[in-house]
Design a protein around this motif. Sequence first.
Motif, mmCIF file in Angstrom:
data_model
loop_
_atom_site.group_PDB
_atom_site.id
_atom_site.type_symbol
_atom_site.label_atom_id
_atom_site.label_comp_id
_atom_site.label_asym_id
_atom_site.label_seq_id
_atom_site.Cartn_x
_atom_site.Cartn_y
_atom_site.Cartn_z
ATOM 1 N N ASP A 148 9.023 59.710 -9.581
ATOM 2 C CA ASP A 148 10.119 60.055 -10.488
ATOM 3 C C ASP A 148 11.144 58.936 -10.628
ATOM 4 O O ASP A 148 12.116 59.072 -11.378
ATOM 5 C CB ASP A 148 10.838 61.324 -10.004
ATOM 6 N N LEU A 149 10.935 57.836 -9.920
ATOM 7 C CA LEU A 149 11.877 56.722 -9.984
ATOM 8 C C LEU A 149 11.783 56.014 -11.335
ATOM 9 O O LEU A 149 10.700 55.854 -11.895
ATOM 10 C CB LEU A 149 11.595 55.702 -8.883
ATOM 11 N N TRP A 150 12.924 55.584 -11.845
ATOM 12 C CA TRP A 150 12.978 54.815 -13.084
ATOM 13 C C TRP A 150 12.237 53.499 -12.894
ATOM 14 O O TRP A 150 12.503 52.745 -11.967
ATOM 15 C CB TRP A 150 14.449 54.557 -13.436
ATOM 16 N N GLY A 151 11.273 53.211 -13.744
ATOM 17 C CA GLY A 151 10.532 51.953 -13.665
ATOM 18 C C GLY A 151 9.197 52.045 -12.960
ATOM 19 O O GLY A 151 8.426 51.080 -12.954
ATOM 20 N N VAL A 152 8.892 53.199 -12.351
ATOM 21 C CA VAL A 152 7.611 53.357 -11.666
ATOM 22 C C VAL A 152 6.590 53.904 -12.664
ATOM 23 O O VAL A 152 6.605 55.091 -13.000
ATOM 24 C CB VAL A 152 7.731 54.297 -10.450
ATOM 25 N N GLY A 153 5.727 53.022 -13.122
ATOM 26 C CA GLY A 153 4.667 53.428 -14.044
ATOM 27 C C GLY A 153 3.390 53.733 -13.302
ATOM 28 O O GLY A 153 3.352 53.798 -12.063
ATOM 29 N N ARG A 154 2.318 53.875 -14.066
ATOM 30 C CA ARG A 154 1.034 54.270 -13.466
ATOM 31 C C ARG A 154 0.520 53.231 -12.482
ATOM 32 O O ARG A 154 0.034 53.579 -11.404
ATOM 33 C CB ARG A 154 0.012 54.478 -14.594
ATOM 34 N N GLN A 155 0.641 51.948 -12.835
ATOM 35 C CA GLN A 155 0.110 50.907 -11.950
ATOM 36 C C GLN A 155 0.895 50.831 -10.644
ATOM 37 O O GLN A 155 0.313 50.715 -9.567
ATOM 38 C CB GLN A 155 0.152 49.547 -12.676
ATOM 39 N N TYR A 156 2.230 50.886 -10.749
ATOM 40 C CA TYR A 156 3.041 50.859 -9.530
ATOM 41 C C TYR A 156 2.745 52.071 -8.659
ATOM 42 O O TYR A 156 2.608 51.961 -7.440
ATOM 43 C CB TYR A 156 4.537 50.842 -9.890
ATOM 44 N N TYR A 157 2.676 53.251 -9.281
ATOM 45 C CA TYR A 157 2.459 54.467 -8.499
ATOM 46 C C TYR A 157 1.103 54.416 -7.782
ATOM 47 O O TYR A 157 0.981 54.864 -6.638
ATOM 48 C CB TYR A 157 2.536 55.702 -9.401
ATOM 49 N N LYS A 158 0.106 53.855 -8.455
ATOM 50 C CA LYS A 158 -1.218 53.730 -7.833
ATOM 51 C C LYS A 158 -1.138 52.844 -6.596
ATOM 52 O O LYS A 158 -1.734 53.143 -5.553
ATOM 53 C CB LYS A 158 -2.199 53.140 -8.852
ATOM 54 N N LYS A 159 -0.366 51.756 -6.701
ATOM 55 C CA LYS A 159 -0.206 50.852 -5.565
ATOM 56 C C LYS A 159 0.549 51.540 -4.426
ATOM 57 O O LYS A 159 0.183 51.421 -3.251
ATOM 58 C CB LYS A 159 0.545 49.596 -6.018
ATOM 59 N N PHE A 160 1.603 52.288 -4.765
ATOM 60 C CA PHE A 160 2.380 52.992 -3.742
ATOM 61 C C PHE A 160 1.546 54.084 -3.079
ATOM 62 O O PHE A 160 1.664 54.325 -1.870
ATOM 63 C CB PHE A 160 3.638 53.622 -4.361
ATOM 64 N N GLU A 161 0.686 54.709 -3.858
ATOM 65 C CA GLU A 161 -0.162 55.780 -3.331
ATOM 66 C C GLU A 161 -1.128 55.238 -2.289
ATOM 67 O O GLU A 161 -1.388 55.874 -1.258
ATOM 68 C CB GLU A 161 -0.924 56.445 -4.481
ATOM 69 N N GLU A 162 -1.669 54.040 -2.545
ATOM 70 C CA GLU A 162 -2.587 53.408 -1.589
ATOM 71 C C GLU A 162 -1.889 53.098 -0.269
ATOM 72 O O GLU A 162 -2.506 53.125 0.798
ATOM 73 C CB GLU A 162 -3.160 52.124 -2.194
ATOM 74 N N LEU A 163 -0.574 52.794 -0.356
ATOM 75 C CA LEU A 163 0.206 52.479 0.846
ATOM 76 C C LEU A 163 0.851 53.722 1.459
ATOM 77 O O LEU A 163 1.615 53.611 2.411
ATOM 78 C CB LEU A 163 1.297 51.462 0.496
ATOM 79 N N LYS A 164 0.517 54.909 0.875
ATOM 80 C CA LYS A 164 1.075 56.181 1.355
ATOM 81 C C LYS A 164 2.601 56.225 1.274
ATOM 82 O O LYS A 164 3.275 56.796 2.142
ATOM 83 C CB LYS A 164 0.603 56.471 2.789
ATOM 84 N N ILE A 165 3.142 55.589 0.232
ATOM 85 C CA ILE A 165 4.584 55.651 -0.031
ATOM 86 C C ILE A 165 4.822 56.798 -1.002
ATOM 87 O O ILE A 165 4.402 56.755 -2.152
ATOM 88 C CB ILE A 165 5.096 54.325 -0.639
#
Length: 414
Positions: free
Chosen positions: A176-193
């Motif tokens: 839900d953060l401003w600026g977090v798109g699909r690619q960023y979220y995918k990267k954060f998901e891999e890092l369990k953020i």
Amino acid sequence: MFALCDCNNFYASAERLFRPELNGLPIVVLSNNDGCVIARSEEAKACGIKMGDPEFLVRDLIKKFDIQVFSSNYVLYGDMSERVMHNLARWFPRLDVYSIDEAFGWLGGVSDLATYVPRIRKSVVRNSGIPVSIGVAPSKTLAKLANKLAKKNNGVMVLDTDEKITAAVHDFPVHDLWGVGRQYYKKFEELKIETAGQLRDMPEMWFKQHMTIIGQRMWNELWGRPAIPIDAVRESTKGVTVSRSFRNYIEQPDILAEAVTLYATRLAEKLRAQGLRCLYLQVFLYTNENREDHPQHFPSHTHKLLIASNNTSDLVKIAVTVSARLFKYGMKYRKAGVIATGLVPESELQLNIFSAHDGGKKDRVSEVLDKLNLAYGRGTLRMATEGYEKKWRLKHEFLSKGYTTRWTDIIKVK
């Protein structure tokens, strides 16, 4: 400190404003041609209506829960947005209108934010009738975050201490953060953020190595270090577009000329309103790519003007001529549009030694058109090639009235 002011369920709120009997009822607003859901009230969300749902797929839900349906009334929404922004401008030394229902404000020098911010919200609601939420924080990203929290906290959230900021980001979903798109979220998901707090705790070096400059700005903003300033000067417009889908397929060149005339007229109005002229005018046509049983045709052409123009006569003539050349018999055209590029300010008009400039007379005619249409309603005077019946125009079966822009629709109180 930055404040983000966001209108709550803006389109639905604008529809309710002049029809108070709709308060508490579920509302959805549909896109052009009444195609998809583009806005929902909280009650409609609870009924299971999702953003982007095609209207024909949710008809059963609409009937089951007696959901009120509206066609998009952009004239009404634009007017109500302007009223909200004018009210906000009274309270901020600097205001950056971010979208039709959002604006960032700068609150430098205001000491008692806990008292000042609720006064802003109360003033906007009282003077415009549109409910707003306001989030305040040391950076734009945190202000966006605070605004989302404000919607669940009586419409106001002020993050003015480290303790409040830490508590706010701790459980805030990272997607839900401003600026977090699909690619960023995918990267954060891999890092369990999963939360903004976890993202903020990542080392700065990791952001420098694995993220773009946007990601680094996000990290600084989450720590309350502004990296995205209030825009003192808006970027100049690169192009202006007017395009619409047709209610019915267009298969005749004279009917297409009517639509293109209307779009070029609107384009000229937009250019004049912004004090711009264009050197290039592009016209494009689309068939329905989703219909495999229809032949496909997606032509476009860009015409270069010898002298930059914004008068209706010039742009309509070019658009109609180009569309006639692009038209192909046997095609079922679903959409058309015109795009103005190569924009220059009216004050910087450069003449052409090889072309006589007779734009002064045409410019005066366009000026008269604007004045009369503003006084008596859009379309009161129009180009002859625009036609009259316009059976191809957008489907607007649920269109509300022009309560603030049309004399005949003004509410009368007895």
